[in-house]
Scaffold this motif. Structure first.
Motif, PDB file in Angstrom:
ATOM      1  N   ALA A  79       1.570   8.036  -3.737  1.00 15.22           N
ATOM      2  CA  ALA A  79       0.941   8.745  -4.848  1.00 15.22           C
ATOM      3  C   ALA A  79      -0.109   9.726  -4.347  1.00 15.22           C
ATOM      4  O   ALA A  79      -0.233  10.837  -4.880  1.00 15.22           O
ATOM      5  N   CYS A  80      -0.868   9.340  -3.325  1.00 12.20           N
ATOM      6  CA  CYS A  80      -1.884  10.243  -2.778  1.00 12.20           C
ATOM      7  C   CYS A  80      -1.227  11.470  -2.132  1.00 12.20           C
ATOM      8  O   CYS A  80      -1.748  12.589  -2.239  1.00 12.20           O
ATOM      9  N   LEU A  81      -0.081  11.279  -1.469  1.00 17.02           N
ATOM     10  CA  LEU A  81       0.633  12.415  -0.883  1.00 17.02           C
ATOM     11  C   LEU A  81       1.126  13.379  -1.960  1.00 17.02           C
ATOM     12  O   LEU A  81       1.233  14.588  -1.724  1.00 17.02           O
ATOM     13  N   ASP A  82       1.428  12.838  -3.141  1.00 17.71           N
ATOM     14  CA  ASP A  82       1.866  13.688  -4.250  1.00 17.71           C
ATOM     15  C   ASP A  82       0.702  14.331  -4.994  1.00 17.71           C
ATOM     16  O   ASP A  82       0.911  15.043  -5.987  1.00 17.71           O
ATOM     17  N   GLY A  83      -0.532  14.048  -4.563  1.00  8.56           N
ATOM     18  CA  GLY A  83      -1.709  14.670  -5.165  1.00  8.56           C
ATOM     19  C   GLY A  83      -2.336  13.892  -6.305  1.00  8.56           C
ATOM     20  O   GLY A  83      -3.141  14.460  -7.052  1.00  8.56           O
ATOM     21  N   ALA A  84      -1.995  12.626  -6.448  1.00  3.45           N
ATOM     22  CA  ALA A  84      -2.568  11.818  -7.536  1.00  3.45           C
ATOM     23  C   ALA A  84      -4.004  11.425  -7.209  1.00  3.45           C
ATOM     24  O   ALA A  84      -4.339  11.127  -6.057  1.00  3.45           O
ATOM     25  N   VAL A  96      -3.743   6.784  -9.817  1.00  4.69           N
ATOM     26  CA  VAL A  96      -3.095   5.707  -9.062  1.00  4.69           C
ATOM     27  C   VAL A  96      -3.321   4.370  -9.750  1.00  4.69           C
ATOM     28  O   VAL A  96      -2.399   3.549  -9.889  1.00  4.69           O
ATOM     29  N   TYR A  97      -4.556   4.145 -10.211  1.00  2.44           N
ATOM     30  CA  TYR A  97      -4.875   2.851 -10.826  1.00  2.44           C
ATOM     31  C   TYR A  97      -4.189   2.667 -12.174  1.00  2.44           C
ATOM     32  O   TYR A  97      -3.535   1.644 -12.421  1.00  2.44           O
ATOM     33  N   PHE A  98      -4.334   3.678 -13.061  1.00  2.00           N
ATOM     34  CA  PHE A  98      -3.865   3.505 -14.433  1.00  2.00           C
ATOM     35  C   PHE A  98      -2.357   3.720 -14.585  1.00  2.00           C
ATOM     36  O   PHE A  98      -1.737   3.084 -15.440  1.00  2.00           O
ATOM     37  N   LYS A  99      -1.751   4.578 -13.764  1.00  2.00           N
ATOM     38  CA  LYS A  99      -0.335   4.899 -13.944  1.00  2.00           C
ATOM     39  C   LYS A  99       0.589   4.218 -12.937  1.00  2.00           C
ATOM     40  O   LYS A  99       1.802   4.184 -13.155  1.00  2.00           O
ATOM     41  N   ASN A 101       0.811  -1.217   0.000  1.00  2.00           N
ATOM     42  CA  ASN A 101       0.000   0.000   0.000  1.00  2.00           C
ATOM     43  C   ASN A 101       0.843   1.267   0.000  1.00  2.00           C
ATOM     44  O   ASN A 101       0.301   2.366  -0.160  1.00  2.00           O
ATOM     45  N   ASP A 102       2.163   1.116   0.190  1.00  2.00           N
ATOM     46  CA  ASP A 102       3.044   2.294   0.189  1.00  2.00           C
ATOM     47  C   ASP A 102       2.983   3.039  -1.138  1.00  2.00           C
ATOM     48  O   ASP A 102       3.119   4.269  -1.174  1.00  2.00           O
TER      49      ASP A 102
END
Length: 292
Positions: free
Chosen positions: A187-192, A197-200, A181-182
């Motif tokens: 990615a969420c911390l970077d604003g994704a 997150v899913y596609f890239k 889950n890291d």
């Protein structure tokens, strides 16, 4: 000095059995290729098991030009030849293979990474449906498609291909479960966004599995005549055509050389696809590089 391991009698027996079995399958393949280029009357009847006396490659062109499925549309007889069957097969395989791979992959990701009550429902339904007999669902599917007036249509094909139920759902769910889950948290911390997150991030990590399942689905759909016969009868595919030609009373096609020539024509495209992509698809993609 390295000691050589003794080969047990059991391994010798298994190796011998598998070798004989493999040679028998290879013989059938070679026999089919040789029979496909034999003259149906002069060569095959006199020499059904040996080499061709004369290589008659014109069998393939004859089959291509006469490989037609008769229909009656609005009271008029219509024949669908091999060119249109090829187009139907490509459309059939692309739709069913892509949706039959993408939808289980997407739902498997949701169930693996989002711990909601509905995720447990999706997982339970998938387990329950796998325990049901497949044949029992055919009448209900046909009745539903006809009620919705999408039977024998492209939209109906898309609708039926968009289910997540089946073995591949569990394959993708297990693939996403082993991904830490890291990646998601970084990615969420970077604003994704969730879709980014899913596609890239997530999809590239399971690309090897996705591509392998896609290939297996494509091969299975290419060889599937039953689905087209039941749900897409006015859009015959090549496999559907092979089924028809195996019972065809047409003079010139109802003999082993012509039928095997038709099989060779149908097999060659999928064989080329497998040879081209097998190394890339079967290779594993390593994962790593977690940010501290």
């Amino acid at each position: 000095m390295v000691k050589q391991k003794k080969i047990s009698a059991f391994k010798i027996i298994i190796f011998t059995f598998l070798t004989i079995w493999s040679l028998s399958l290879l013989y059938l393949l070679v026999w089919g290729l040789f029979t496909a280029v034999k003259d149906p009357l002069l060569d095959f009847r006199k020499n059904p098991l040996g080499f061709p006396a004369q290589w008659k490659f014109s069998n393939f062109s004859y089959v291509y030009n006469n490989f037609a499925i008769p229909f009656v549309v609005n009271g008029k007889p219509v024949s669908i030849g091999m060119p249109e069957q090829i187009l139907n097969t490509l459309l059939f395989c692309v739709i069913r293979s892509f949706l039959g791979t993408f939808v289980p992959c997407f739902v498997g990701y949701l169930v693996a990474k989002y711990r909601y009550k509905f995720s447990s429902v999706l997982y339970g339904v998938a387990l329950f449906v796998m325990a049901l007999p497949i044949v029992g669902a055919y009448p209900a599917e046909l009745a539903l498609l006809k009620t919705l007036r999408v039977y024998d249509t492209v939209f109906g094909l898309i609708l039926q291909s968009s289910g997540y139920l089946g073995l591949y759902f569990f394959v993708f769910m297990a693939s996403f479960q082993v991904i830490p889950n890291d990646y998601y948290e970084s990615a969420c911390l970077d604003g994704a966004s969730e879709f980014v997150v899913y596609f890239k991030i997530m999809m590239p990590m399971v690309f090897s599995t996705f591509a392998t399942v896609l290939l297996l689905q494509f091969i299975a759909n290419w060889n599937d005549y039953q689905y087209a016969l039941l749900y897409w009868p006015s859009h015959p595919t090549l496999s559907y055509g092979l089924y028809v030609i195996s019972n065809s009373p047409l003079q010139g096609l109802n003999n082993p050389p012509m039928r095997l020539a038709a099989n060779v024509i149908v097999i060659i495209p999928i064989l080329i696809v497998f040879i081209i992509f097998k190394d890339k698809i079967m290779s594993n993609i390593s994962m790593g590089g977690l940010k501290e």
